[in-house]
Write an enzyme that holds these catalytic residues in place. Structure first.
Site, short mmCIF file in Angstrom:
data_model
loop_
_atom_site.label_atom_id
_atom_site.label_comp_id
_atom_site.label_asym_id
_atom_site.label_seq_id
_atom_site.Cartn_x
_atom_site.Cartn_y
_atom_site.Cartn_z
N TYR A 69 0.76 -1.19 -0.19
CA TYR A 69 -0.03 0.11 0.01
C TYR A 69 0.87 1.18 0.02
CZ TYR A 69 -4.14 -2.94 1.42
OH TYR A 69 -5.15 -3.61 1.30
N PHE A 218 -13.89 -4.63 0.24
CA PHE A 218 -14.64 -4.17 -0.68
C PHE A 218 -16.35 -4.19 -0.29
CE2 PHE A 218 -11.32 -5.51 -3.87
CZ PHE A 218 -10.56 -4.33 -3.81
N GLY A 222 -17.94 -2.62 -3.56
CA GLY A 222 -18.56 -3.52 -4.23
C GLY A 222 -17.85 -3.81 -5.47
#
Length: 302
Positions: A69, A218, A222
């Site tokens: 990240y 998510f 989504g």
């Protein structure tokens, strides 16, 4: 919903091995920029640090991160270190290995022998002498194959004291069974949210039967995945949101938490207002009728 309301304990707690965490945690992926992985504008460093400190003040004691990240000028692990070290005793930091990115941002996937280097990279960036939880993140191409060599390498690092607990990420039920035959597993981290497939739901149920934490990612985004929530939510989501005076994102997060007491949430943001709204979503109670309405398949979920 009042976006400043925060009641993390109303959602209850769950265990990651011998570590107890509040069910609403924090995902660090979006700390480094307006979009992850060198996309978008870098976040203001001091703002990201404030968000992390605010998260802990609001009751977050479970942070999900990874050495990969990072953007051109920001590293999530180093921001966590800067913001929170010396770390509160109750804070649990989970990371993941197998994927990696070189300094140019190019992705690569570690061999079993290279996992130690990835673990040590996380230790160095976070300023820790051990990692609370390390998830083995299975590559998309590996979901039909064995994971025993990689998971076995992590199990050896656990025995060596570099890792406290192990988890698996982006796995099938068969791969979870394979991992549990090698070493204890405390959590499964898979994509999950409104519109989840039958296979996804079966794995969530299996984790509940095994008393394992299920940690969906998510849940808000989504189908948008790394890019963030879809531009248009379904009418079902919007209607439930209007009924509660909540945002669609809060409804999606609440729906996920309603899937079972073993389900944890790790919504990520670099925005203080969104952080407060995510935390408040833990107090949102959906009726059985609303849950059924949101769970039913809809064309937009396909």
């Amino acid at each position: 919903m009042n976006p400043t309301t925060n009641t993390p304990t109303t959602t209850g707690t769950w265990r990651l091995g011998d570590l107890t965490v509040n069910r609403v945690g924090f995902g660090a992926m979006r700390l480094t920029g307006t979009a992850p992985f060198d996309q978008g504008v870098p976040r203001d460093r001091e703002r990201s640090i404030r968000v992390l400190r605010q998260a802990v003040e609001l009751g977050v004691n479970h942070i999900d991160t990874a050495a990969f990240y990072f953007s051109a000028t920001r590293s999530a692990n180093e921001l966590i270190n800067r913001a929170l070290a010396p770390y509160p005793e109750e804070l649990v930091i989970a990371t993941k290995v197998w994927p990696g990115r070189d300094p140019s941002g190019t992705w690569w996937w570690a061999t079993p022998a290279q996992l130690r280097g990835q673990v040590e990279e996380n230790l160095r960036q976070l300023g820790r002498d051990h990692l609370d939880v390390v998830n083995l993140r299975v590559p998309p191409s590996g979901r039909t194959g064995p994971i025993s060599e990689h998971f076995g390498a992590l199990a050896e690092l656990r025995e060596a004291g570099l890792i406290r607990h192990l988890g698996v990420s982006h796995v099938t039920s068969e791969q979870l069974t394979e991992a549990r035959a090698i070493a204890p597993v405390v959590c499964v981290q898979n994509p999950y949210g409104i519109g989840a497939t039958d296979e996804d739901r079966a794995l969530l149920r299996l984790c509940g039967e095994l008393d394992l934490a299920f940690v969906p990612f998510f849940a808000i985004a989504g189908a948008g995945r790394e890019a963030g929530p879809a531009a248009v939510d379904t009418e079902e989501v919007r209607a439930v949101a209007r009924a509660h005076g909540a945002s669609p994102a809060q409804v999606r997060l609440a729906w996920t938490l309603h899937q079972g007491p073993h389900v944890l949430a790790i919504p990520g943001t670099g925005d203080p207002d969104h952080l407060a709204q995510n935390m408040a979503a833990g107090a949102l109670r959906l009726s059985q009728e609303e849950m059924a309405r949101l769970t039913a398949p809809h064309p937009a979920d396909a």
